[in-house]
Enzyme design. Sequence first.
Site, PDB file in Angstrom:
ATOM      1  N   THR A  97      -5.611  -7.696   6.885  1.00 59.68           N
ATOM      2  CA  THR A  97      -5.872  -7.917   8.219  1.00 59.68           C
ATOM      3  C   THR A  97      -5.725  -9.148   8.789  1.00 59.68           C
ATOM      4  OG1 THR A  97      -7.803  -6.170   7.912  1.00 59.68           O
ATOM      5  CG2 THR A  97      -8.259  -7.748   9.689  1.00 59.68           C
ATOM      6  N   ASP A 134      -0.891  -1.354  -4.285  1.00 61.42           N
ATOM      7  CA  ASP A 134      -2.482  -1.535  -3.607  1.00 61.42           C
ATOM      8  C   ASP A 134      -3.154  -0.161  -3.370  1.00 61.42           C
ATOM      9  OD1 ASP A 134      -4.810  -2.821  -2.646  1.00 61.42           O
ATOM     10  OD2 ASP A 134      -3.825  -2.936  -0.537  1.00 61.42           O
ATOM     11  N   HIS A 135      -4.167   0.134  -3.978  1.00 64.79           N
ATOM     12  CA  HIS A 135      -4.856   1.305  -3.393  1.00 64.79           C
ATOM     13  C   HIS A 135      -3.872   2.563  -3.730  1.00 64.79           C
ATOM     14  CE1 HIS A 135      -8.484  -0.196  -1.888  1.00 64.79           C
ATOM     15  NE2 HIS A 135      -7.744  -0.987  -1.155  1.00 64.79           N
ATOM     16  N   SER A 188       0.996  -1.051   0.226  1.00 67.19           N
ATOM     17  CA  SER A 188       0.029   0.140   0.020  1.00 67.19           C
ATOM     18  C   SER A 188       0.788   1.270   0.111  1.00 67.19           C
ATOM     19  CB  SER A 188      -0.872  -0.012   1.186  1.00 67.19           C
ATOM     20  OG  SER A 188       0.056   0.081   2.436  1.00 67.19           O
ATOM     21  N   ASN A 231      -8.226  -9.897  -1.783  1.00 61.18           N
ATOM     22  CA  ASN A 231      -7.112  -9.044  -1.048  1.00 61.18           C
ATOM     23  C   ASN A 231      -7.222  -9.201   0.407  1.00 61.18           C
ATOM     24  OD1 ASN A 231      -6.701  -7.633  -3.347  1.00 61.18           O
ATOM     25  ND2 ASN A 231      -6.765  -5.551  -2.635  1.00 61.18           N
ATOM     26  N   ALA A 273     -11.363  -8.664   2.218  1.00 59.72           N
ATOM     27  CA  ALA A 273     -11.687 -10.186   2.244  1.00 59.72           C
ATOM     28  C   ALA A 273     -11.330 -10.867   3.316  1.00 59.72           C
ATOM     29  CB  ALA A 273     -11.385 -10.677   0.992  1.00 59.72           C
TER      30      ALA A 273
HETATM   31  P1  13P Z   1      -8.760  -6.722   4.678  1.00 61.01           P
HETATM   32  O1  13P Z   1      -8.662  -5.391   5.788  1.00 61.01           O
HETATM   33  O2  13P Z   1     -10.024  -7.134   4.581  1.00 61.01           O
HETATM   34  O3  13P Z   1      -7.551  -7.619   4.817  1.00 61.01           O
HETATM   35  O4  13P Z   1      -8.495  -6.014   3.335  1.00 61.01           O
HETATM   36  C1  13P Z   1      -7.006  -5.799   2.562  1.00 61.01           C
HETATM   37  C2  13P Z   1      -7.540  -5.019   1.415  1.00 61.01           C
HETATM   38  O5  13P Z   1      -8.312  -5.020   0.748  1.00 61.01           O
HETATM   39  C3  13P Z   1      -6.307  -4.536   0.746  1.00 61.01           C
HETATM   40  O6  13P Z   1      -6.438  -3.669  -0.260  1.00 61.01           O
HETATM   41  O1  G3H Z   2      -6.574  -1.355   1.888  1.00 59.24           O
HETATM   42  C1  G3H Z   2      -5.946  -1.388   3.141  1.00 59.24           C
HETATM   43  C2  G3H Z   2      -4.729  -2.263   3.257  1.00 59.24           C
HETATM   44  O2  G3H Z   2      -5.308  -3.058   4.383  1.00 59.24           O
HETATM   45  C3  G3H Z   2      -3.474  -1.393   3.277  1.00 59.24           C
HETATM   46  O3  G3H Z   2      -3.632  -0.744   4.781  1.00 59.24           O
HETATM   47  O4  G3H Z   2      -2.753   1.561   4.194  1.00 59.24           O
HETATM   48  O5  G3H Z   2      -2.540   0.397   6.706  1.00 59.24           O
HETATM   49  O6  G3H Z   2      -1.023  -0.135   4.883  1.00 59.24           O
HETATM   50  P1  G3H Z   2      -2.406   0.467   4.967  1.00 59.24           P
HETATM   51 ZN    ZN Z   3      -8.341  -2.756  -0.266  1.00 60.41          ZN
END
Ligand code: 13P
Ligand code: G3H
Ligand code: ZN
Length: 307
Positions: free
Chosen positions: A256, A81-82, A49, A253, A212
């Site tokens: 958590t 990611d994101h 991320s 994804n 997920a």
């Molecule tokens: P969780 O918080 O459910 O693990 O999702 C992670 C996620 O979507 C990362 O992009």
């Molecule tokens: O989408 C969120 C992911 O769990 C990443 O979390 O932005 O705290 O690294 P983070």
């Molecule tokens: Zn996500």
Amino acid sequence: MLVSLKHILEKAHRGHYAVGAFNINNLETLQAVMAAAEEEQSPVIVQTSEGAIQYAGMEEIGALVHLAARKTKLPVVFHLDHGKNYDLVVEAIQSGLYTSVMFDGSSLPYAENIAATKRIVKMAHAKKISVEAELGAIAGIEDFVSVEERDAHFTDPQEAVEFVRKTGCDALAVAIGTSHGPFKFKGESRLDFARLKKIREAVGVPLVLHGASGVPTNIKKLCTKFGCEIAAAKGVSDSSIKKAVSLGINKVNVDTDLRIAFDAGIRKFLHDRPEVIDPREILKPAVALMTKVIRQKMKLLGCSGKG
Ligand code: 13P
Ligand code: G3H
Ligand code: ZN
């Protein structure tokens, strides 16, 4: 072996399974992801991320992933990611490290999301890098008081068709009731499967399920036994994940669940062995627990043996 997201998701799409995408921030989580992939002979998506990049450094974490990918015959995707910060997504594309990026324009007005995603797609495709995009707000079903409010936030199937056509993205993250973090549901795990079915029938590219994590009961129990205050945490049930995959989700994804396993492993070890100060000893059970959780997830998604 590093590959693009498009490569492994198209295979998953044809084979009706999903590939796990695991968030990493450090060496230990990467070790767990790679060990699980090896043991399950599964393709794997390793993702960072914006926060992970801030924490560990793009080049530093990228170098670790590249070394790990070089040491395995399994297909590995290195994915951003994101990516909400446009400039950071461009930096990731130009870095030569990522084989896939997510541009997350979900908080932008629809037309701006299309325009920015389209620019990213053009830039990324010129370097053979895949692009995941997001349409709709990843938020829990219980976050909305009415069906109308939910409709306004979840992914609209017809809008999704137009969005994919206009942007040229390789995969689409859909909002169907999952949310990020450990507290996803107050009651039972509930997703909008009717909406997912409509999106799948209408859209051609592989679909992605964010938020997920399942918050496995045994790991949560271990964690809370040793002081972690997440007793009310509730994730997406295994049966919901299975159903989502059967309805056409190809990338799942998970962050958590790895955090909870890491936490549980460390808490238990420090409780049982207060005399140990060696971080390598302290982190070993955390890696083992994360590996176990990732292997279970790979089995659930059907990507075991597909590497
Ligand atoms: P969780 O918080 O459910 O693990 O999702 C992670 C996620 O979507 C990362 O992009
Ligand atoms: O989408 C969120 C992911 O769990 C990443 O979390 O932005 O705290 O690294 P983070
Ligand atoms: Zn996500």
